[in-house]
Design an enzyme around this catalytic site. Structure first.
Site, PDB file in Angstrom:
ATOM      1  N   TYR A  91       5.697  -1.570  -0.445  1.00 36.38           N
ATOM      2  CA  TYR A  91       5.764  -0.616   0.662  1.00 36.38           C
ATOM      3  C   TYR A  91       5.181   0.722   0.207  1.00 36.38           C
ATOM      4  O   TYR A  91       4.199   0.749  -0.514  1.00 36.38           O
ATOM      5  CB  TYR A  91       7.202  -0.516   1.197  1.00 36.38           C
ATOM      6  CG  TYR A  91       7.175  -0.012   2.621  1.00 36.38           C
ATOM      7  CD1 TYR A  91       6.550  -0.761   3.619  1.00 36.38           C
ATOM      8  CD2 TYR A  91       7.687   1.227   2.962  1.00 36.38           C
ATOM      9  CE1 TYR A  91       6.458  -0.287   4.913  1.00 36.38           C
ATOM     10  CE2 TYR A  91       7.602   1.706   4.261  1.00 36.38           C
ATOM     11  CZ  TYR A  91       6.985   0.953   5.231  1.00 36.38           C
ATOM     12  OH  TYR A  91       6.886   1.429   6.508  1.00 36.38           O
ATOM     13  N   ARG A 144       0.188   5.217  14.832  1.00 31.60           N
ATOM     14  CA  ARG A 144       0.517   6.355  13.952  1.00 31.60           C
ATOM     15  C   ARG A 144       1.082   5.818  12.649  1.00 31.60           C
ATOM     16  O   ARG A 144       2.269   5.952  12.374  1.00 31.60           O
ATOM     17  CB  ARG A 144       1.516   7.273  14.661  1.00 31.60           C
ATOM     18  CG  ARG A 144       1.542   8.696  14.150  1.00 31.60           C
ATOM     19  CD  ARG A 144       2.960   9.153  13.866  1.00 31.60           C
ATOM     20  NE  ARG A 144       3.569   8.346  12.821  1.00 31.60           N
ATOM     21  CZ  ARG A 144       4.828   8.490  12.420  1.00 31.60           C
ATOM     22  NH1 ARG A 144       5.610   9.348  12.999  1.00 31.60           N
ATOM     23  NH2 ARG A 144       5.328   7.727  11.448  1.00 31.60           N
ATOM     24  N   LYS A 162       8.042  -4.021   5.883  1.00 27.42           N
ATOM     25  CA  LYS A 162       9.439  -3.750   6.265  1.00 27.42           C
ATOM     26  C   LYS A 162      10.268  -5.034   6.247  1.00 27.42           C
ATOM     27  O   LYS A 162      11.445  -5.015   5.849  1.00 27.42           O
ATOM     28  CB  LYS A 162       9.488  -3.130   7.659  1.00 27.42           C
ATOM     29  CG  LYS A 162       8.925  -1.728   7.732  1.00 27.42           C
ATOM     30  CD  LYS A 162       9.931  -0.690   7.299  1.00 27.42           C
ATOM     31  CE  LYS A 162       9.395   0.710   7.510  1.00 27.42           C
ATOM     32  NZ  LYS A 162      10.351   1.773   7.243  1.00 27.42           N
ATOM     33  N   GLU A 233       8.356   0.784  14.990  1.00 27.23           N
ATOM     34  CA  GLU A 233       7.823   1.356  13.757  1.00 27.23           C
ATOM     35  C   GLU A 233       6.443   1.962  13.987  1.00 27.23           C
ATOM     36  O   GLU A 233       5.536   1.307  14.512  1.00 27.23           O
ATOM     37  CB  GLU A 233       7.718   0.247  12.700  1.00 27.23           C
ATOM     38  CG  GLU A 233       7.439   0.723  11.315  1.00 27.23           C
ATOM     39  CD  GLU A 233       8.612   1.429  10.675  1.00 27.23           C
ATOM     40  OE1 GLU A 233       8.369   2.382   9.912  1.00 27.23           O
ATOM     41  OE2 GLU A 233       9.768   1.035  10.934  1.00 27.23           O
ATOM     42  N   ASP A 234       6.278   3.233  13.616  1.00 26.37           N
ATOM     43  CA  ASP A 234       4.974   3.910  13.600  1.00 26.37           C
ATOM     44  C   ASP A 234       4.290   3.935  14.964  1.00 26.37           C
ATOM     45  O   ASP A 234       3.088   3.690  15.081  1.00 26.37           O
ATOM     46  CB  ASP A 234       4.063   3.276  12.540  1.00 26.37           C
ATOM     47  CG  ASP A 234       4.485   3.678  11.135  1.00 26.37           C
ATOM     48  OD1 ASP A 234       5.357   4.548  11.009  1.00 26.37           O
ATOM     49  OD2 ASP A 234       3.955   3.119  10.162  1.00 26.37           O
ATOM     50  N   ASP A 256      12.843   3.421  13.309  1.00 25.38           N
ATOM     51  CA  ASP A 256      13.074   3.804  11.915  1.00 25.38           C
ATOM     52  C   ASP A 256      12.487   5.167  11.600  1.00 25.38           C
ATOM     53  O   ASP A 256      13.066   5.929  10.822  1.00 25.38           O
ATOM     54  CB  ASP A 256      12.496   2.743  10.979  1.00 25.38           C
ATOM     55  CG  ASP A 256      12.868   2.999   9.533  1.00 25.38           C
ATOM     56  OD1 ASP A 256      14.060   3.259   9.273  1.00 25.38           O
ATOM     57  OD2 ASP A 256      11.980   2.945   8.664  1.00 25.38           O
ATOM     58  N   ASP A 257      11.342   5.510  12.185  1.00 25.96           N
ATOM     59  CA  ASP A 257      10.726   6.812  11.931  1.00 25.96           C
ATOM     60  C   ASP A 257      11.634   7.937  12.413  1.00 25.96           C
ATOM     61  O   ASP A 257      11.666   9.014  11.815  1.00 25.96           O
ATOM     62  CB  ASP A 257       9.367   6.915  12.631  1.00 25.96           C
ATOM     63  CG  ASP A 257       8.444   5.783  12.239  1.00 25.96           C
ATOM     64  OD1 ASP A 257       8.171   5.639  11.042  1.00 25.96           O
ATOM     65  OD2 ASP A 257       8.016   5.030  13.131  1.00 25.96           O
ATOM     66  N   ASN A 395       4.596  10.679   3.651  1.00 26.61           N
ATOM     67  CA  ASN A 395       3.962   9.703   2.790  1.00 26.61           C
ATOM     68  C   ASN A 395       2.753   9.126   3.509  1.00 26.61           C
ATOM     69  O   ASN A 395       2.612   9.335   4.712  1.00 26.61           O
ATOM     70  CB  ASN A 395       4.960   8.602   2.353  1.00 26.61           C
ATOM     71  CG  ASN A 395       5.681   7.958   3.514  1.00 26.61           C
ATOM     72  OD1 ASN A 395       5.044   7.502   4.459  1.00 26.61           O
ATOM     73  ND2 ASN A 395       7.009   7.925   3.460  1.00 26.61           N
TER      74      ASN A 395
END
Length: 534
Positions: A91, A144, A162, A233-234, A256-257, A395
């Site tokens: 990851y 994103r 993930k 996610e993202d 999660d973000d 990150n």
């Protein structure tokens, strides 16, 4: 029952050279394997030796992906036993590079892809997935990815990574997990022009056409996989918040973000109070960035302050934001709706002056832009705090607001530092610090495990608030002495078990479970966890 070459080639069932003499006879494997019967420990050492021969992290990523394709149990055993070495390869930060190169390093299909051409038939597409008892779905639309922007179908590397963390960090059964790419196109022209690009080669679906496709996906999950949770996610910030608002109160889902990042950040702040000796309820916190991570963290911080007895408005007044123009104040125009409650009365000023004026105890970066915590910024935080707390969340490593070495040097070694990306230990003025990574892997796997164990109907903010408290409480005094505000990643399965237990307790308290859970939750949770051995 599979036998012979079919058994050897099944990544979930194979033991490769670990099949015993008796098993080789029973399963028709004689002559198909070398003579030696190698234990999983010996196989693991061989795998590590081969991985470490690779010249760079992307080559190691490719090697580990191939190992997972060949031998599932060996991959997870190796990852669990060497978590600190392998998690950054599977990851962040390596997954960012892997996503950029995804189409070029592609070896074998993993996960499920849904495109606009599947409209009206997504449930049928789910029917093609070989496993039927899915409990965890990680989904992205690739718009994103980390701090890298729109990577289209290349973003599939994120759900794949993930899912590996769900299995390794929390023991969710591999067969219960599914990575999904909502491939709705990309506005990244260079990707669409790449002859090797594997995604839907058109501009991104937008507006009602996009929203209705996402809605069909969510509804199809409820029909085909009714026990599954959905981890968004993202996604682009407005979509991320919109989906959480629209679906969070009716189906098992979280982002999660927004929520995972919020919980791990809150945990780091809780732990920092053990070092600074400040009361959490007295803190003033400043955010650089106004995206989903910062906005979600602020909302959980408000809940945490309120749990300490502050009123809603009092809690919000402890939180300040900085954007590209400087301090976000009440007279600003075009403030994002989720940030509006934190736009307080103050004269407009730049970042450094805002720190000097407001004197935040904690500075949190969630910009995706490298170097935004400049020397002047860090020195100003050190000027207004004996022990400044600086958390650089962005990150991959190339996008972090500042490095650990910069933070310690510019603060004369007084900083309490955490980051979203891993850093090596820093030695400054005869003292060595080992700052821990504020990795969402501390949070979301345990949340997922707790939801799977309890069959909670929804995933609520209190679950993330409890997870943050659990994570902080698990940091040892020895770890704190080394400069860490998070536990060692080698303890992440212990962290996940404890978070799962807290999630179960919240689920019962909030009447989200249909059946009473056993009193001995610890043992019950352990019985659910996948332990990869032969």
């Amino acid at each position: 029952m599979k036998v012979g070459k079919t058994l050897l080639d099944d990544p979930a069932c194979t033991k490769s050279t670990a099949f015993t003499r008796e098993e080789r006879i029973r399963f028709g494997l004689r002559g198909l394997l070398p003579y030696d019967v190698a234990s999983i420990s010996k196989q693991k050492e061989r795998a590590l030796e081969n991985m470490r021969r690779k010249n760079n992290n992307i080559e190691k990523y490719i090697f580990l992906s191939a190992l997972l394709d060949r031998n599932q149990r060996l991959f997870y055993r190796t990852m669990i036993d060497h978590m600190e070495e392998i998690l950054p390869l599977v990851y962040t930060p390596t997954v960012g590079e892997a996503c950029k190169e995804f189409a070029h390093i592609f070896r074998r299909p993993q996960g499920l892809y849904i495109t606009p051409e599947d409209r009206g038939g997504i449930e049928g597409v789910f029917g093609n997935w070989p496993e039927k008892d899915i409990r965890v779905i990680v989904v992205t639309d690739g718009e994103r990815i980390l701090g890298l922007g729109d990577l289209g179908a290349n973003g599939m590397g994120i759900p794949i990574g993930k899912v590996a963390l769900y299995v390794a960090c929390a023991g969710i059964q591999p067969a219960h997990c599914m990575p999904v790419m909502l491939d709705v196109g990309t506005n990244n022209q260079s990707l669409r022009e790449d002859p090797l690009y594997l995604g839907y080669p058109f501009a991104r679906l937008e507006g009602e056409a996009y929203l209705s496709l996402v809605d069909e996906f969510v509804r199809a999950v409820q029909t085909r996989f009714p026990k599954a949770l959905i981890q968004f996610e993202d996604f682009l910030t407005p979509n991320a918040f919109s989906f959480l608002d629209n679906y969070g109160t009716e189906v098992r889902c979280f982002n999660d973000d927004i929520q995972g990042t919020a919980a791990v950040t809150l945990a780091g702040v809780y732990t920092s109070c053990r070092i600074t000796k400040k009361k959490f309820s007295d803190l003033t916190i400043m955010f650089l960035g106004t995206g989903s991570a910062a906005g979600g963290t602020a909302e959980l911080m408000v809940a945490a302050f309120r749990a300490q007895g502050l009123g809603e408005q009092q809690a919000r007044e402890r939180l300040w934001f900085i954007d590209r123009k400087g301090l976000v104040v009440s007279t600003n125009e075009n403030i994002k709706p989720r940030i509006q409650p934190y736009a307080h009365a103050h004269v407009p000023c730049d970042f450094v002056d805002a720190i000097a004026d407001i004197k935040p105890d904690v500075l949190i970066g969630a910009t995706g832009v490298a170097g935004t915590f400049t020397e002047q910024v860090v020195r100003q935080m050190a000027a207004v705090n004996e022990r400044p707390v600086i958390i650089a969340l962005s990150n991959p490593t190339s996008h972090t607001e500042c490095t650990a070495e910069e933070a310690y040097r510019w603060s004369d070694g007084r900083v309490i530092f955490a980051s979203g990306s891993p850093f090596e230990k820093v030695c400054y003025k005869n003292q060595c610090y080992e700052p821990a990574q504020g990795n969402n892997a501390y949070i979301f796997p345990g949340i997922g495990l707790g939801v799977c164990v309890s069959s909670a109907r929804l995933i609520t903010p209190n679950m993330f608030l409890s997870a943050a408290k659990v994570l902080s409480n698990l940091v040892t005094e020895e770890e704190i002495a080394k400069g860490a505000v998070y536990p060692s990643l080698m303890r992440v399965r212990e962290v996940s078990r404890e978070i799962a237990k807290a999630v179960c307790q919240v689920a019962m308290k909030e009447a989200l479970v249909d059946e009473e859970l056993p009193e001995n939750l610890e043992e019950y949770i352990r019985s659910f966890m996948y332990d990869p051995n032969y």
